[in-house]
Design a protein around this motif. Structure first.
Motif, PDB file in Angstrom:
ATOM      1  N   LEU A 190      -9.893   4.799  12.333  1.00  0.00           N
ATOM      2  CA  LEU A 190     -10.976   5.698  11.933  1.00  0.00           C
ATOM      3  C   LEU A 190     -10.700   7.077  12.512  1.00  0.00           C
ATOM      4  O   LEU A 190      -9.984   7.211  13.500  1.00  0.00           O
ATOM      5  N   LEU A 191     -11.307   8.090  11.894  1.00  0.00           N
ATOM      6  CA  LEU A 191     -11.232   9.436  12.468  1.00  0.00           C
ATOM      7  C   LEU A 191     -12.167   9.461  13.676  1.00  0.00           C
ATOM      8  O   LEU A 191     -13.383   9.310  13.515  1.00  0.00           O
TER       9      LEU A 191
ATOM     10  N   ARG B 103     -15.298   2.156   4.367  1.00  0.00           N
ATOM     11  CA  ARG B 103     -14.450   3.273   3.955  1.00  0.00           C
ATOM     12  C   ARG B 103     -13.445   2.813   2.892  1.00  0.00           C
ATOM     13  O   ARG B 103     -13.215   3.510   1.894  1.00  0.00           O
TER      14      ARG B 103
ATOM     15  N   ARG C 294      -1.539   8.941  -5.985  1.00  0.00           N
ATOM     16  CA  ARG C 294      -2.811   9.023  -5.246  1.00  0.00           C
ATOM     17  C   ARG C 294      -3.903   8.242  -5.970  1.00  0.00           C
ATOM     18  O   ARG C 294      -4.760   7.625  -5.351  1.00  0.00           O
TER      19      ARG C 294
ATOM     20  N   CYS D 154       0.825  -1.209   0.000  1.00  0.00           N
ATOM     21  CA  CYS D 154       0.000   0.000   0.000  1.00  0.00           C
ATOM     22  C   CYS D 154       0.863   1.265   0.000  1.00  0.00           C
ATOM     23  O   CYS D 154       0.379   2.353   0.311  1.00  0.00           O
TER      24      CYS D 154
ATOM     25  N   PHE E 130     -15.057  10.050   3.709  1.00  0.00           N
ATOM     26  CA  PHE E 130     -13.728  10.686   3.659  1.00  0.00           C
ATOM     27  C   PHE E 130     -12.971  10.460   2.342  1.00  0.00           C
ATOM     28  O   PHE E 130     -12.592  11.432   1.680  1.00  0.00           O
ATOM     29  N   PRO E 131     -12.753   9.204   1.918  1.00  0.00           N
ATOM     30  CA  PRO E 131     -11.982   9.028   0.671  1.00  0.00           C
ATOM     31  C   PRO E 131     -12.677   9.624  -0.550  1.00  0.00           C
ATOM     32  O   PRO E 131     -12.014  10.025  -1.500  1.00  0.00           O
TER      33      PRO E 131
ATOM     34  N   HIS F 197      -3.446   4.761  -5.064  1.00  0.00           N
ATOM     35  CA  HIS F 197      -3.967   4.557  -3.703  1.00  0.00           C
ATOM     36  C   HIS F 197      -5.465   4.300  -3.739  1.00  0.00           C
ATOM     37  O   HIS F 197      -5.986   3.477  -2.992  1.00  0.00           O
ATOM     38  N   ARG F 198      -6.151   5.023  -4.620  1.00  0.00           N
ATOM     39  CA  ARG F 198      -7.608   4.865  -4.685  1.00  0.00           C
ATOM     40  C   ARG F 198      -8.013   3.529  -5.317  1.00  0.00           C
ATOM     41  O   ARG F 198      -9.151   3.104  -5.204  1.00  0.00           O
TER      42      ARG F 198
ATOM     43  N   THR G 161     -14.409  12.372  -0.594  1.00  0.00           N
ATOM     44  CA  THR G 161     -14.375  13.834  -0.583  1.00  0.00           C
ATOM     45  C   THR G 161     -12.969  14.392  -0.796  1.00  0.00           C
ATOM     46  O   THR G 161     -12.754  15.593  -0.757  1.00  0.00           O
ATOM     47  N   LEU G 162     -12.003  13.498  -1.009  1.00  0.00           N
ATOM     48  CA  LEU G 162     -10.625  13.960  -1.237  1.00  0.00           C
ATOM     49  C   LEU G 162     -10.444  14.443  -2.677  1.00  0.00           C
ATOM     50  O   LEU G 162      -9.478  15.115  -2.990  1.00  0.00           O
ATOM     51  N   VAL G 163     -11.354  14.059  -3.527  1.00  0.00           N
ATOM     52  CA  VAL G 163     -11.303  14.487  -4.932  1.00  0.00           C
ATOM     53  C   VAL G 163     -12.550  15.333  -5.208  1.00  0.00           C
ATOM     54  O   VAL G 163     -13.505  15.264  -4.448  1.00  0.00           O
TER      55      VAL G 163
ATOM     56  N   LYS H 169     -14.984  12.179  13.808  1.00  0.00           N
ATOM     57  CA  LYS H 169     -15.984  12.216  12.737  1.00  0.00           C
ATOM     58  C   LYS H 169     -16.929  11.031  12.901  1.00  0.00           C
ATOM     59  O   LYS H 169     -16.514   9.963  13.364  1.00  0.00           O
TER      60      LYS H 169
ATOM     61  N   VAL I  65      -7.498  -0.226   2.020  1.00  0.00           N
ATOM     62  CA  VAL I  65      -6.691  -0.837   3.072  1.00  0.00           C
ATOM     63  C   VAL I  65      -7.486  -0.888   4.372  1.00  0.00           C
ATOM     64  O   VAL I  65      -8.111   0.091   4.768  1.00  0.00           O
TER      65      VAL I  65
END
Lengths: 252, 222
Positions: free
Chosen positions: A96-97, A156, A81, A55, A108-109, A84-85, A111-113, A100, A89
């Motif tokens: 976890l956050l 997630r 990146r 990873c 979360f993943p 990674h998507r 909203t990164l893009v 949140k 993992v």
């Protein structure tokens, strides 16, 4: 799908007094699409390092890893990146956050893009349903049990529709009943969504229940690789026999 | 009592307002600068999300040097800068400049400590989901450490409040200045006691408020 070629990972610097630790030595492995591939070994055998290299959390000292024909080591910036998507993992400690809620963690993943809020919301609902936590959408991780947290982590990891799911001891912190349900979920994900799964574990029961292929790792190298049937019916190395509970020399 | 209030009430009220003004405005600007410094200290560390050991060492040294200067010396030392920024060296607004300069390195270290508490696994998980460094900072590191940052905020604010007493001695006003002038120079001990009571109330209120915020913000113990 995943090709590991002559992978070596050495921690530490040669000049330093603390010296070097060889975590992986010249390891080769090929994981095919649709596999549920178990990598089993004792603590310190190098299995976690292998996952961390997969990873891209660790840079291999030597050798290469290919994901769908793409050299992971050569990737930088956005390409990295994007890779990674392609990989979800799941960690033993969930990661976890804590500040949140379940929904926000799963989103979360996504909203990164650049994204559309309604699409993210719809995808989150879908994932909540998949892992059976629709009623916990607004709960915070601290209000969940270990099994529930791992389900959130799974949702997630699957959010971006990855081709492969990498699991580092996903059930080691869970009780046996919860382990069973998480493993059933993983099997379901593999069969219905066609996600290739790599599971790092020290528990033979995990391999037995869901893997179709197994690699046994000991002292930084693979001692045995094959289908579950081959390895369970005809274990060759001592370490495999030991893990299977079939005796062998224990040195203890 | 009434006589005392009639005589000193207006002075004490102005002192309290000056102290609050200096404290909150200084805290605001000090965080504006100190928060990014703290993030920089944490992220450039060995094992951080963007390791830059040489920069980190030099920057750390700089912060330490700034923190080593006694506040009184620093305050006098930067009077020319104060005059340049606010146009004068006397009054509550002029007091803000040395307060900010002294608080930034302190806050940088406070923020660093808060960010260090964030579970490294969460950061690795964010990295595995394809987060950029900026996204990791904004959406994982800072978000996860909000309760700790708020607890740090109470410590920073109260420390700055304490420093306002020292800026008072070079003409910035505030409660510390009143306590010093009346209590120390004129032996009006009652005025000094009144300022002490007011300071205790202010410190307690700031502490209680920040604790409340931190408790409200923290989603871990529900």
């Amino acid at each position: 799908m995943i090709e590991i070629k002559n992978l070596t990972k050495i921690y530490g610097e040669a000049e330093k007094a603390s010296g070097q630790t060889v975590a992986l030595q010249n390891v080769n492995l090929s994981i095919e699409k649709g596999d549920v591939f178990g990598i089993i070994g004792m603590s310190g055998a190098g299995k976690s390092t292998l996952l961390r290299c997969l990873c891209m959390l660790e840079t291999p000292t030597q050798g290469q890893i290919l994901l769908n024909g793409q050299f992971l080591g050569a990737l930088q910036g956005e390409a990295r990146r994007a890779a990674h998507r392609q990989m979800g993992v799941v960690f033993q400690g969930y990661h976890l956050l804590m500040q949140k809620n379940v929904e926000q963690n799963i989103a979360f993943p996504l909203t990164l893009v650049p994204h559309n809020k309604a699409d993210v919301q719809a995808r989150v609902q879908e994932l909540l349903q998949l892992v059976g936590l629709t009623d916990k959408a607004k709960a915070y991780p601290s209000q969940l049990s270990g099994g529930q947290k791992q389900r959130v982590a799974l949702a997630r990891a699957l959010a971006t529709n990855p081709a492969v799911l990498l699991c580092d001891e996903p059930t080691s912190a869970l009780d046996s009943l919860t382990t069973k349900s998480v493993l059933a979920l993983l099997k379901d994900i593999n069969q219905n969504l066609g996600v290739t799964i790599v599971i790092i574990t020290h528990e033979i029961a995990v391999v037995k229940s869901i893997c179709n292929k197994v690699a046994v790792i000991d002292e930084s190298q693979f001692v045995e690789v094959g289908s579950k049937k081959e390895i369970f019916e005809n274990p060759k190395s001592d370490i495999t026999k030991l893990l299977l509970g079939k005796g062998g020399s224990t040195n203890e | 009592m009434n006589e005392f209030l009639a005589k000193f009430g207006p002075i004490l009220l102005k002192g309290t307002l000056d102290t609050l003004y200096m404290t909150f405005v200084s805290t605001f600007f000090a965080y504006l600068l100190g928060l990014p410094c703290g993030v920089l200290l944490t992220t450039t560390k060995k094992g951080g999300i963007h390791p830059a050991p040489r920069f980190n060492a030099i920057f750390g040294w700089f912060i330490n040097i700034m923190r080593s200067l006694p506040f009184l010396i620093l305050m006098i030392f930067i009077i020319p800068a104060t005059r340049f920024i606010v146009g004068k060296a006397i009054g509550a607004t002029a007091g803000i400049v040395p307060l900010v300069v002294a608080a930034v390195p302190f806050i940088a270290r406070m923020v660093e400590t808060s960010l260090e508490e964030v579970d490294h696994g969460v950061i690795e998980a964010a990295r595995c989901m394809g987060a950029t460094n900026l996204q990791i900072i904004m959406r994982a590191l800072l978000v996860e450490s909000i309760p700790s940052l708020l607890r740090g905020l109470s410590i920073s604010t109260i420390t700055i409040l304490g420093y306002t007493a020292i800026t008072g001695t070079i003409g910035a006003g505030g409660l510390g200045d009143i306590a010093y002038r009346f209590g120390y120079q004129r032996y009006e001990t009652n005025v000094m006691y009144a300022t002490i009571v007011l300071l205790i109330v202010l410190v307690s209120a700031i502490q209680a408020f920040c604790n409340l915020l931190a408790r409200r913000a923290d989603k871990r113990n529900r």
